[in-house]
Design a protein around this motif. Structure first.
Motif, mmCIF file in Angstrom:
data_model
loop_
_atom_site.group_PDB
_atom_site.id
_atom_site.type_symbol
_atom_site.label_atom_id
_atom_site.label_comp_id
_atom_site.label_asym_id
_atom_site.label_seq_id
_atom_site.Cartn_x
_atom_site.Cartn_y
_atom_site.Cartn_z
ATOM 1 N N GLY A 159 -9.526 -0.299 2.836
ATOM 2 C CA GLY A 159 -8.644 -1.301 3.398
ATOM 3 C C GLY A 159 -7.321 -0.642 3.716
ATOM 4 O O GLY A 159 -7.220 0.583 3.796
ATOM 5 N N LEU A 160 -6.278 -1.415 3.913
ATOM 6 C CA LEU A 160 -4.928 -0.893 4.105
ATOM 7 C C LEU A 160 -4.105 -1.197 2.867
ATOM 8 O O LEU A 160 -4.280 -2.239 2.240
ATOM 9 N N TYR A 161 -3.183 -0.282 2.531
ATOM 10 C CA TYR A 161 -2.415 -0.512 1.311
ATOM 11 C C TYR A 161 -0.934 -0.249 1.525
ATOM 12 O O TYR A 161 -0.524 0.540 2.380
ATOM 13 N N GLU A 162 -0.143 -0.951 0.725
ATOM 14 C CA GLU A 162 1.258 -0.617 0.462
ATOM 15 C C GLU A 162 1.370 -0.437 -1.044
ATOM 16 O O GLU A 162 0.713 -1.150 -1.810
ATOM 17 N N ILE A 163 2.220 0.479 -1.468
ATOM 18 C CA ILE A 163 2.322 0.727 -2.902
ATOM 19 C C ILE A 163 3.787 0.754 -3.325
ATOM 20 O O ILE A 163 4.662 1.193 -2.565
ATOM 21 N N HIS A 164 4.044 0.240 -4.530
ATOM 22 C CA HIS A 164 5.404 0.073 -5.040
ATOM 23 C C HIS A 164 5.502 0.669 -6.437
ATOM 24 O O HIS A 164 4.526 0.689 -7.194
ATOM 25 N N LEU A 165 6.690 1.126 -6.766
ATOM 26 C CA LEU A 165 6.956 1.641 -8.098
ATOM 27 C C LEU A 165 8.289 1.086 -8.568
ATOM 28 O O LEU A 165 9.313 1.249 -7.890
ATOM 29 N N ASN A 166 8.232 0.345 -9.684
ATOM 30 C CA ASN A 166 9.444 -0.243 -10.263
ATOM 31 C C ASN A 166 10.256 -1.039 -9.242
ATOM 32 O O ASN A 166 11.477 -0.919 -9.145
ATOM 33 N N GLY A 167 9.539 -1.832 -8.467
ATOM 34 C CA GLY A 167 10.199 -2.747 -7.540
ATOM 35 C C GLY A 167 10.564 -2.165 -6.204
ATOM 36 O O GLY A 167 11.063 -2.888 -5.339
#
Length: 885
Positions: A159-167
């Protein structure tokens, strides 16, 4: 110092991280204010994790060579997840050594699939009320109490993703992991997240949408082409100052939920309910007790490869030009430019209020919003307000081809400042500029560039708005040379060609679209499948990149052998399905296929691709293959002439495209070519100096005319303003290239609803002629990639000045000419470590002086000159030149 080493690149990129190329290549440019600068030797030094290079890992020593692009690293084996710093110095023809360049680096990703420790995870349980189209949200918290030295996150998705770390969102890349032939090749991305970690509790969160992987794709409402489940794979490596390491991976301990993105589809848009937002869900202190567990799924990691092309990003922002109230009462934003991307908006309103934004390219002849050419694609955003103050929104996993946006349900008054159009495309370096004295030609060039922007979104798509957006092979290869002037496309097309190779059929056939998502039988049309050969060759010519030929050689060979095995005669291609001269204006009523016989087109491309394969075999020292394919090419030519020419050497098909292909691909006896060129000119003149060519003939028609002495006719074709012509659409307000010459007819009606894109770059292939013939910038085949440059502009009456430049692998090439009251001024720039052959037609050497009044034959940088038949040929070394004629 007389010269300096600059613009270091590793595999075309500045300071890349996450490479999996085991023997990367290094390139650089030399800057100098002097003429005739040629590198005679170089030295490269590489160190491991040592920016100061105090301990050298590999030293090439002084290598006597003028090569400054694609220098192969020849040191010890490289290690995964390791950074390598490097610097370069050179010796030039004055025997002096330069200073060391600035230190650059590359960093490796995973070199062995066994290094992937994480698992593919997806949602395990949701209540029955959950929308099955909702995007997934996955999260995990983790802790440590040491000082971090560096941290790298490696991630991919089904699929497609976005990823976040600590906001914080990690990076600015969009539509990751990109679109590849997923079941054979799936990219992962590498992120430097050192500065985002806390020395306490941390949280990582990922958002996943359908994208190309399992969303609606292609014509027949296809879904789940590559798989049934969305999934995430990521691996965070944290290296501490004490040398120890922690690894955080996707596993069964993550949690999953759905949120406000209820639907997100490439074609149809996005439904977002802000009332369902999970504020702070990527923060470590977020309470996720109501989130579900995840499920580990079995999916191969053997298909994983490092990111290959430049990422997709928001490249620029546009403010809407106006707000329109249409005759039917619709409220429509006019961006002023047909583009690809999305709208960011700010809004205040009551909770539960729904706003709808629909995207379209044009208005109809009454001035109303028109979506007929979108076919099944909805291109619609539905946004439900949460209320309580100003809200902001832009889509996550969908993109739109549009100039106009119809807005329904907007609360309160409209303010243009609340809307921003964000232009999205692959972040390929802009390398070409072309401007001239005619404002409509300048608009044509801009339209070409905007169509390239809109259709270079990770793959080279045919169009960005309707239910298609596919990597059509024919469109891509005819536009590739133009594209490679406007932008650096080396990585972009290398990735795509690797997918072509991956999707190629066992018998050598080539699917119509890459990645292949159509029916099993949709493959191997002539001029489309020939992308397998013409594509790698074009990249070699433009960038001097022999590795792409080595990588694609078997694919190229397989395509030729596929053709050879069709039908009863191995020297003619007269069987199977072919698109022909698609959308040719000489087609029969209600037909998309031009009048040129398909077997003539097929055999012409068979001959051309076989010729190129023979050249590639010779370059790669496959001597047996070289002899084999030179002989095959010779036999195809004999059969082409027997089948498609008369006894006096004329063509049996009286179409423009037939004549163009026969001349462009050198299919005729040398003595017959002038006669056939005359016949082509007559066909154009008899048609009131208009073309009748489609997708196959149009890219080459002006090149053929210029080559055979009809440059004036080529100019007249390009400068035509009535239908059919390149400038007709501009008179109709076009800001991109159209799919049809008459997408909008004279009376304002449309050509059709079913296939009428207003952002379709194929006919933009004329840009190649603007660069190579009008400005005269070209490279030699013997020294490709502009190592040896040809500059031969044409000075026809339609233009009074031209300014063009191209940022090559060696530096800036510039060709400018301007007509004066009594003569002409020509300005040239030849980058260091290259040479140029400059041909000025119709000019005597006695008429040329340099700007400083020096006689041209005495000027510095002149290597040789020749005056013959009214043309002067200059052999020039590097430098800036300004001539007065």
């Amino acid at each position: 110092m007389d010269y300096k080493v600059e613009s270091l690149r590793c595999e075309y990129r500045k300071n890349p991280i996450g490479l999996d190329v085991k023997r990367p290549r290094i390139s650089w440019k030399i800057s100098s204010n002097y003429r005739g600068v040629v590198q005679v030797a170089y030295q490269i030094q590489v160190a491991v994790n040592d920016r100061n290079l105090s301990s050298v890992f590999w030293d090439s020593g002084k290598v006597e060579s003028d090569q400054s692009v694609h220098i192969l690293y020849k040191g010890p084996d490289l290690s995964s997840r390791t950074r390598y710093y490097y610097r370069v110095r050179v010796w030039c023809n004055d025997s002096k050594v330069s200073e060391w360049s600035d230190v650059n680096f590359w960093e490796m990703g995973f070199l062995d699939k066994s290094e992937w420790l994480g698992s593919w995870i997806t949602g395990e349980f949701f209540p029955k009320s959950t929308n099955i189209d909702s995007c997934l949200m996955l999260r995990k918290t983790f802790t440590f109490n040491k000082k971090v030295r560096k941290a790298r996150l490696y991630a991919s998705a089904l699929g497609l993703y976005e990823i976040h770390l600590n906001g914080q969102r990690i990076g600015d890349w969009l539509f990751t992991p990109g679109w590849t032939s997923y079941n054979k090749r799936l990219q992962y991305q590498t992120y430097d997240v050192t500065e985002l970690l806390n020395n306490e509790v941390n949280a990582i969160g990922a958002h996943i949408g359908n994208g190309w992987y399992k969303g609606n794709l292609a014509f027949q409402d296809q879904r789940n082409i590559y798989g049934q489940e969305l999934a995430l794979l990521c691996q965070l490596h944290i290296i501490f100052e004490d040398g120890t390491e922690d690894i955080v991976v996707t596993d069964e301990h993550w949690k999953v939920a759905t949120g406000p993105v209820l639907m997100s589809e490439i074609y149809h848009g996005e439904t977002y309910d802000a009332r369902l937002e999970r504020e702070g869900w990527t923060q470590s202190d977020y309470l996720d007790t109501d989130w579900a567990g995840v499920k580990v799924i079995d999916h191969s990691k053997d298909v994983l490869i490092a990111q290959e092309n430049m990422p997709t990003r928001v490249i620029e922002e546009l403010k809407p030009a106006s707000i329109i109230r249409t005759p039917s009462g619709e409220t429509v934003l006019d961006i002023g430019q047909n583009m690809v991307g999305w709208i960011h908006f700010k809004v205040n309103g009551v909770r539960g209020k729904k706003i709808t934004l629909q995207h379209a390219e044009v208005l109809d002849k009454e001035g109303n919003f028109y979506v007929g050419n979108l076919r099944a694609a909805k291109q619609t955003i539905n946004y439900v307000l949460k209320g309580g103050g100003e809200e902001e929104y832009e889509p996550y996993f969908s993109f739109y081809g549009f100039r106009y946006v119809k807005i329904e349900g907007w609360p309160g008054e409209f303010d243009l400042n609340d809307f921003t159009a964000k232009v999205i495309h692959s972040d390929n370096q802009i390398t070409g500029t072309f401007v001239c004295s005619d404002h409509m030609i300048n608009q044509l060039q801009q339209n070409i560039v905007w169509s390239q922007k809109g259709n270079f979104l990770d793959v080279p798509t045919d169009c960005p708005q309707r239910d298609e957006r596919l990597g059509w092979t024919g469109d891509a290869h005819v536009f590739m040379r133009t594209a490679s002037f406007n932008m650096n496309t080396a990585l972009f097309f290398t990735k795509w060609l690797r997918d072509l190779k991956a999707d190629q059929l066992p018998n050598g056939g080539v699917p119509h679209v890459i990645p292949h998502v159509l029916r099993d039988e949709d493959h191997s049309s002539s001029a489309w499948g020939d992308a397998a050969v013409i594509g790698p060759w074009t990249l070699y010519v433009c960038y001097g990149d022999k590795r792409i030929l080595e990588e694609q050689y078997e694919s190229m060979k397989d395509w030729i052998e596929y053709i050879r095995n069709q039908g009863e005669n191995e020297y003619l291609w007269n069987t199977g399905f072919h698109f022909g001269d698609w959308l040719g204006l000489d087609a029969k009523e209600d037909s998309y296929e031009g009048a040129t016989p398909k077997d003539l087109i097929a055999t012409a491309f068979y001959a051309y691709s076989t010729h190129l394969l023979g050249e590639v075999a010779r370059l790669l020292n496959y001597n047996g293959d070289a002899e084999k394919y030179v002989l095959l090419h010779h036999n195809i030519l004999d059969h082409f002439r027997n089948e498609f020419t008369t006894s006096n050497g004329s063509l049996i098909a009286n179409t423009q495209t037939a004549h163009v292909l026969a001349l462009m691909f050198d299919l005729l006896q040398i003595e017959d070519r002038p006669k056939v060129a005359d016949a082509l000119a007559n066909l154009i003149i008899e048609n009131n100096i208009h073309l009748t060519t489609g997708f196959v003939g149009t890219p080459y028609i002006c090149h053929v005319l210029s080559r055979f002495g009809y440059s004036d006719l080529a100019y007249k074709l390009v400068f035509q303003k009535d239908y059919p012509s390149w400038l007709y659409s501009i008179n109709k307000g076009a800001t991109t290239i159209w799919e049809h010459w008459d997408g909008i007819k004279e009376d304002g009606s449309f050509w059709s609803d079913d296939m009428n894109s207003f952002n379709h770059y194929a006919y933009g292939a004329v840009g190649d002629w603007l660069y190579r013939s009008v400005a005269g910038i070209d490279t030699t085949i013997s020294q490709p990639g502009y190592k040896h440059i040809n500059i031969s502009p044409s000075f026809e009456k339609e233009l009074s000045w031209v300014k063009a430049s191209y940022e090559s692998m060696y530096g800036t090439i510039r060709s400018e000419w301007k007509k004066l009251s009594k003569g002409m001024e020509i300005s040239l720039a030849i980058p260091p470590n290259t040479k140029a052959t400059v041909i000025l037609k119709g000019i005597s050497n006695r008429e040329i002086i340099e700007r400083d009044d020096s006689v041209i034959i005495d000027m510095e940088g002149l290597l040789d000159w020749n005056f013959d038949e009214g043309n002067i040929t200059l052999q020039l070394g590097s430098g800036e030149y300004n001539f007065i004629i």
